[in-house]
Design a protein around this motif. Structure first.
Motif, short mmCIF file in Angstrom:
data_model
loop_
_atom_site.label_atom_id
_atom_site.label_comp_id
_atom_site.label_asym_id
_atom_site.label_seq_id
_atom_site.Cartn_x
_atom_site.Cartn_y
_atom_site.Cartn_z
N ALA A 1 0.86 -1.19 0.00
CA ALA A 1 0.00 0.00 0.00
C ALA A 1 0.89 1.23 0.00
CB ALA A 1 -0.90 0.00 1.23
N ASN A 2 0.43 2.28 -0.67
CA ASN A 2 1.13 3.55 -0.68
C ASN A 2 0.37 4.47 0.27
OD1 ASN A 2 2.32 6.02 -1.20
ND2 ASN A 2 2.54 5.59 -3.39
N VAL A 3 0.87 4.61 1.49
CA VAL A 3 0.19 5.40 2.52
C VAL A 3 0.88 6.76 2.61
CG1 VAL A 3 -0.48 5.47 4.94
CG2 VAL A 3 -0.33 3.28 3.76
N ASN A 4 0.19 7.79 2.10
CA ASN A 4 0.72 9.16 2.11
C ASN A 4 2.13 9.23 1.53
OD1 ASN A 4 -1.65 10.12 3.34
ND2 ASN A 4 -0.84 9.60 5.36
N VAL B 1 4.31 6.87 1.39
CA VAL B 1 5.25 5.95 2.01
C VAL B 1 4.85 4.52 1.63
CG1 VAL B 1 6.18 5.09 4.20
CG2 VAL B 1 5.61 7.52 3.95
N PRO B 2 5.75 3.81 0.93
CA PRO B 2 5.40 2.43 0.57
C PRO B 2 5.36 1.55 1.81
CG PRO B 2 7.65 2.95 -0.10
CD PRO B 2 7.06 4.21 0.45
N THR B 3 4.28 0.78 1.94
CA THR B 3 4.10 -0.09 3.10
C THR B 3 3.86 -1.51 2.62
OG1 THR B 3 3.12 1.75 4.31
CG2 THR B 3 2.77 -0.45 5.21
N PHE B 4 4.71 -2.41 3.07
CA PHE B 4 4.59 -3.82 2.71
C PHE B 4 4.12 -4.59 3.92
CE2 PHE B 4 7.99 -2.08 0.09
CZ PHE B 4 7.59 -2.48 -1.17
N THR B 5 3.25 -5.55 3.69
CA THR B 5 2.79 -6.43 4.77
C THR B 5 3.21 -7.85 4.44
OG1 THR B 5 0.86 -5.01 5.05
CG2 THR B 5 0.79 -7.19 6.09
#
Length: 184
Positions: A23-26, A28-32
């Motif tokens: 996900a691209n949160v604001n 910032v790339p976020t990987f789960t």
């Protein structure tokens, strides 16, 4: 966790944490990733084949062996290590070079690959076709050996692991990476 043995799975199967989502949160790339190790695949091939032939013509004998392996997975810690050290072809091809000075520079793509392999585990297929062996033998004529009391003689030239084809980002799909272990 490579080499785990669990009921219902192949012995010494390849297990690891894999990415579930991005996900691209604001900005910032976020990987789960998965919370626990999941089964990736078998460590040993599920299919093996070999094609071998020997041809004899006069005093010459030619031999060759081609093998195929399919269905195995490699937990490839070497891949991420080589990228992090800046020494893999995968990383080097993402750099740019100034044609005037010859100086190499990092790019957005090379930085992205470096960041990816700082957090990701690599699981590569070990599928390969291998030109495993070839030899040529010459039976020396008795006229050259018997008078010198040498008896029967043959001269052989051979080679092993002459070429292989794979889709593994590794030095050899048959390797076993044990870099993080005490006795690997």
């Amino acid at each position: 966790q490579t080499g785990a043995t669990r009921v219902g799975y192949p012995i010494q199967g390849v297990w690891g944490r894999v990415f579930k989502s991005y996900a691209n949160v604001n900005g910032v790339p976020t990987f789960t990733r998965t919370d626990t190790n999941v089964f990736i695949g078998p460590a040993l091939p599920t299919f093996n084949a070999a094609l071998t032939n020997t041809v004899r013509m006069g005093r010459f004998t030619a031999y060759w062996n081609v093998t195929m392996e399919r269905g195995a997975i490699l937990s490839n810690g070497d891949r991420s290590y080589r990228v992090r050290q800046g020494g893999s072809d995968e990383f080097l091809k993402l750099l740019t070079v100034d044609p005037k000075t010859g100086v190499w520079s990092k790019t957005f793509a090379s930085d992205s690959a470096l960041n990816w392999w700082n957090v990701a585990d690599s699981f590569d297929p070990r599928d390969n076709v291998r030109f495993r062996e070839a030899s040529l033998t010459w039976d020396v004529p008795d006229a050259l050996t018997v008078p010198r009391k040498m008896g029967k003689m043959a001269i052989t030239v051979s080679g092993q692991n002459l070429m292989w084809w794979d889709h593994c980002n590794c030095s050899d799909p048959n390797m076993s990476y044990q870099g993080g272990t005490s006795f690997g």
